[in-house]
Scaffold this motif. Sequence first.
Motif, PDB file in Angstrom:
ATOM      1  N   ASP A 133     -14.352   2.117  -1.097  1.00 33.54           N
ATOM      2  CA  ASP A 133     -13.395   1.056  -1.417  1.00 33.54           C
ATOM      3  C   ASP A 133     -12.991   1.181  -2.883  1.00 33.54           C
ATOM      4  O   ASP A 133     -13.831   1.266  -3.759  1.00 33.54           O
ATOM      5  CB  ASP A 133     -14.117  -0.285  -1.182  1.00 33.54           C
ATOM      6  CG  ASP A 133     -13.240  -1.490  -1.474  1.00 33.54           C
ATOM      7  OD1 ASP A 133     -12.131  -1.332  -2.007  1.00 33.54           O
ATOM      8  OD2 ASP A 133     -13.700  -2.596  -1.149  1.00 33.54           O
ATOM      9  N   ARG A 134     -11.681   1.168  -3.132  1.00 36.48           N
ATOM     10  CA  ARG A 134     -11.230   1.355  -4.519  1.00 36.48           C
ATOM     11  C   ARG A 134     -11.727   0.241  -5.436  1.00 36.48           C
ATOM     12  O   ARG A 134     -11.904   0.448  -6.627  1.00 36.48           O
ATOM     13  CB  ARG A 134      -9.712   1.497  -4.610  1.00 36.48           C
ATOM     14  CG  ARG A 134      -8.930   0.296  -4.163  1.00 36.48           C
ATOM     15  CD  ARG A 134      -7.442   0.501  -4.372  1.00 36.48           C
ATOM     16  NE  ARG A 134      -6.830   1.369  -3.364  1.00 36.48           N
ATOM     17  CZ  ARG A 134      -6.598   1.040  -2.106  1.00 36.48           C
ATOM     18  NH1 ARG A 134      -6.969  -0.135  -1.627  1.00 36.48           N
ATOM     19  NH2 ARG A 134      -6.018   1.864  -1.280  1.00 36.48           N
ATOM     20  N   GLU A 176     -13.132   2.863   2.915  1.00 35.60           N
ATOM     21  CA  GLU A 176     -11.784   2.990   3.446  1.00 35.60           C
ATOM     22  C   GLU A 176     -11.787   4.133   4.458  1.00 35.60           C
ATOM     23  O   GLU A 176     -12.354   5.196   4.188  1.00 35.60           O
ATOM     24  CB  GLU A 176     -10.847   3.297   2.278  1.00 35.60           C
ATOM     25  CG  GLU A 176      -9.396   3.154   2.619  1.00 35.60           C
ATOM     26  CD  GLU A 176      -8.487   3.389   1.408  1.00 35.60           C
ATOM     27  OE1 GLU A 176      -8.987   3.622   0.289  1.00 35.60           O
ATOM     28  OE2 GLU A 176      -7.267   3.343   1.609  1.00 35.60           O
ATOM     29  N   SER A 205     -18.466  -1.215   1.337  1.00 34.45           N
ATOM     30  CA  SER A 205     -17.120  -1.280   1.885  1.00 34.45           C
ATOM     31  C   SER A 205     -16.469   0.084   1.694  1.00 34.45           C
ATOM     32  O   SER A 205     -16.512   0.640   0.595  1.00 34.45           O
ATOM     33  CB  SER A 205     -16.379  -2.384   1.113  1.00 34.45           C
ATOM     34  OG  SER A 205     -15.061  -2.469   1.525  1.00 34.45           O
ATOM     35  N   THR A 245      -4.901   3.055   7.938  1.00 32.85           N
ATOM     36  CA  THR A 245      -5.903   2.849   6.891  1.00 32.85           C
ATOM     37  C   THR A 245      -6.602   1.522   7.168  1.00 32.85           C
ATOM     38  O   THR A 245      -5.947   0.520   7.441  1.00 32.85           O
ATOM     39  CB  THR A 245      -5.282   2.784   5.476  1.00 32.85           C
ATOM     40  OG1 THR A 245      -4.476   1.613   5.353  1.00 32.85           O
ATOM     41  CG2 THR A 245      -4.426   3.997   5.184  1.00 32.85           C
ATOM     42  N   SER A 246      -7.918   1.532   7.121  1.00 34.74           N
ATOM     43  CA  SER A 246      -8.694   0.300   7.306  1.00 34.74           C
ATOM     44  C   SER A 246      -9.751   0.207   6.234  1.00 34.74           C
ATOM     45  O   SER A 246     -10.317   1.221   5.822  1.00 34.74           O
ATOM     46  CB  SER A 246      -9.417   0.295   8.656  1.00 34.74           C
ATOM     47  OG  SER A 246      -8.522   0.097   9.715  1.00 34.74           O
ATOM     48  N   MET A 247     -10.023  -1.001   5.796  1.00 32.13           N
ATOM     49  CA  MET A 247     -11.144  -1.246   4.901  1.00 32.13           C
ATOM     50  C   MET A 247     -12.234  -1.818   5.798  1.00 32.13           C
ATOM     51  O   MET A 247     -12.025  -2.851   6.458  1.00 32.13           O
ATOM     52  CB  MET A 247     -10.728  -2.247   3.837  1.00 32.13           C
ATOM     53  CG  MET A 247     -11.494  -2.107   2.563  1.00 32.13           C
ATOM     54  SD  MET A 247     -11.248  -0.514   1.745  1.00 32.13           S
ATOM     55  CE  MET A 247      -9.689  -0.778   0.925  1.00 32.13           C
ATOM     56  N   ARG A 250     -13.568   9.081  -4.858  1.00 33.27           N
ATOM     57  CA  ARG A 250     -12.130   8.940  -4.631  1.00 33.27           C
ATOM     58  C   ARG A 250     -11.358  10.084  -5.313  1.00 33.27           C
ATOM     59  O   ARG A 250     -10.172   9.978  -5.571  1.00 33.27           O
ATOM     60  CB  ARG A 250     -11.627   7.561  -5.103  1.00 33.27           C
ATOM     61  CG  ARG A 250     -12.137   6.413  -4.210  1.00 33.27           C
ATOM     62  CD  ARG A 250     -11.488   5.079  -4.535  1.00 33.27           C
ATOM     63  NE  ARG A 250     -10.078   5.062  -4.268  1.00 33.27           N
ATOM     64  CZ  ARG A 250      -9.510   4.686  -3.108  1.00 33.27           C
ATOM     65  NH1 ARG A 250     -10.256   4.288  -2.101  1.00 33.27           N
ATOM     66  NH2 ARG A 250      -8.205   4.717  -2.968  1.00 33.27           N
ATOM     67  N   GLU A 280       0.857  -1.169   0.000  1.00 31.31           N
ATOM     68  CA  GLU A 280       0.000   0.000   0.000  1.00 31.31           C
ATOM     69  C   GLU A 280       0.906   1.236   0.000  1.00 31.31           C
ATOM     70  O   GLU A 280       1.889   1.287   0.734  1.00 31.31           O
ATOM     71  CB  GLU A 280      -0.862  -0.045   1.275  1.00 31.31           C
ATOM     72  CG  GLU A 280      -1.994   0.928   1.271  1.00 31.31           C
ATOM     73  CD  GLU A 280      -2.859   0.803   2.540  1.00 31.31           C
ATOM     74  OE1 GLU A 280      -2.587  -0.063   3.386  1.00 31.31           O
ATOM     75  OE2 GLU A 280      -3.795   1.609   2.657  1.00 31.31           O
ATOM     76  N   ARG A 305     -16.649  -2.445   6.788  1.00 29.00           N
ATOM     77  CA  ARG A 305     -17.983  -2.695   6.246  1.00 29.00           C
ATOM     78  C   ARG A 305     -18.931  -1.621   6.760  1.00 29.00           C
ATOM     79  O   ARG A 305     -19.000  -1.369   7.970  1.00 29.00           O
ATOM     80  CB  ARG A 305     -18.452  -4.070   6.705  1.00 29.00           C
ATOM     81  CG  ARG A 305     -19.767  -4.460   6.076  1.00 29.00           C
ATOM     82  CD  ARG A 305     -19.857  -5.956   5.898  1.00 29.00           C
ATOM     83  NE  ARG A 305     -18.763  -6.458   5.069  1.00 29.00           N
ATOM     84  CZ  ARG A 305     -18.362  -7.723   5.015  1.00 29.00           C
ATOM     85  NH1 ARG A 305     -18.953  -8.630   5.758  1.00 29.00           N
ATOM     86  NH2 ARG A 305     -17.365  -8.087   4.233  1.00 29.00           N
TER      87      ARG A 305
END
Lengths: 159, 159
Positions: B145-146, B73, B71, B113-115, A103, A73, B117
């Motif tokens: 979420d990308r 980020e 989802s 950084t966290s992904m 984004r 990352e 729900r």
Amino acid sequence: MVRENEIRAGEERVEPPAADAAGLVFIGRIHTPWTSRMETPRQGRLDGPVCRIEIFPLWVKALQGLEAYESIEVLYWLHLSRRDLVLQSPKSDGAARGTFSLRSPVRPNPIGTSMVRLVGVAGNIVSVRGLDCLDGTPLLDLKPDRCAFTPLAADRETG
Amino acid sequence: MVRENEIRAGEERVEPPAADAAGLVFIGRIHTPWTSRMETPRQGRLDGPVCRIEIFPLWVKALQGLEAYESIEVLYWLHLSRRDLVLQSPKSDGAARGTFSLRSPVRPNPIGTSMVRLVGVAGNIVSVRGLDCLDGTPLLDLKPDRCAFTPLAADRETG
């Protein structure tokens, strides 16, 4: 249309507070083929060109062990972005959406995050595929992909 | 062992430059069940407890549209972390590794950084599962979420 610095129909700005809650150090610089925002892709591709992440001398030792990961990352500073829009119109068509649902590089804290494929580490240069930022972008951090990484220390300890 | 602020055998620090290359604004605060670093999990789990992300009033409009994503980020500021280690020993066993090969909170720019729900958005509160940060952690950003996000504007434009 790539934003130069204009505000588009439907967008809304706020007067942001001073950006002094915490400070960043630039730890390197990202070298990509894209020298203008017109050419820069909106999302990186893992089959895209190899880009070179240069780490400044002070931090080179921190690369030890990174070569073991396929996917890392990258965090970087979107230094050309305005920071004051809460509603944005990506297509310039007057249909605006909240900044946190996009984004876009335009955000209160313009930090870009990409998951990239590691090509190699040599000295202070990390080569990767999958970036989508402008040549010369300041680097903030590198981390192993959270999916590939298993914490070395136990999940919870009492000592 | 959770680091209080000590330097362990095998670790190496540098004298970091002033953290003034760029500045951050805190846009909210994260509420979690974990009030000490001893209890905080090392990695979030998508079946973990619901945590509440509070958005400060100035930025609430920027949430519009976020509810469409499953989802998201989350970027946050690890405000208790030291920033000067290039080699770290997560198990305190003298075996040190480079900071960039770890997801430790100790880094030159301590950005987590966290992904996560998305559970729901109500007013200025975003409820999510999957976080692993301390109660009261300052919020820096939310993004789709990308993987789930398709850019709305065309990939490259000339206008």
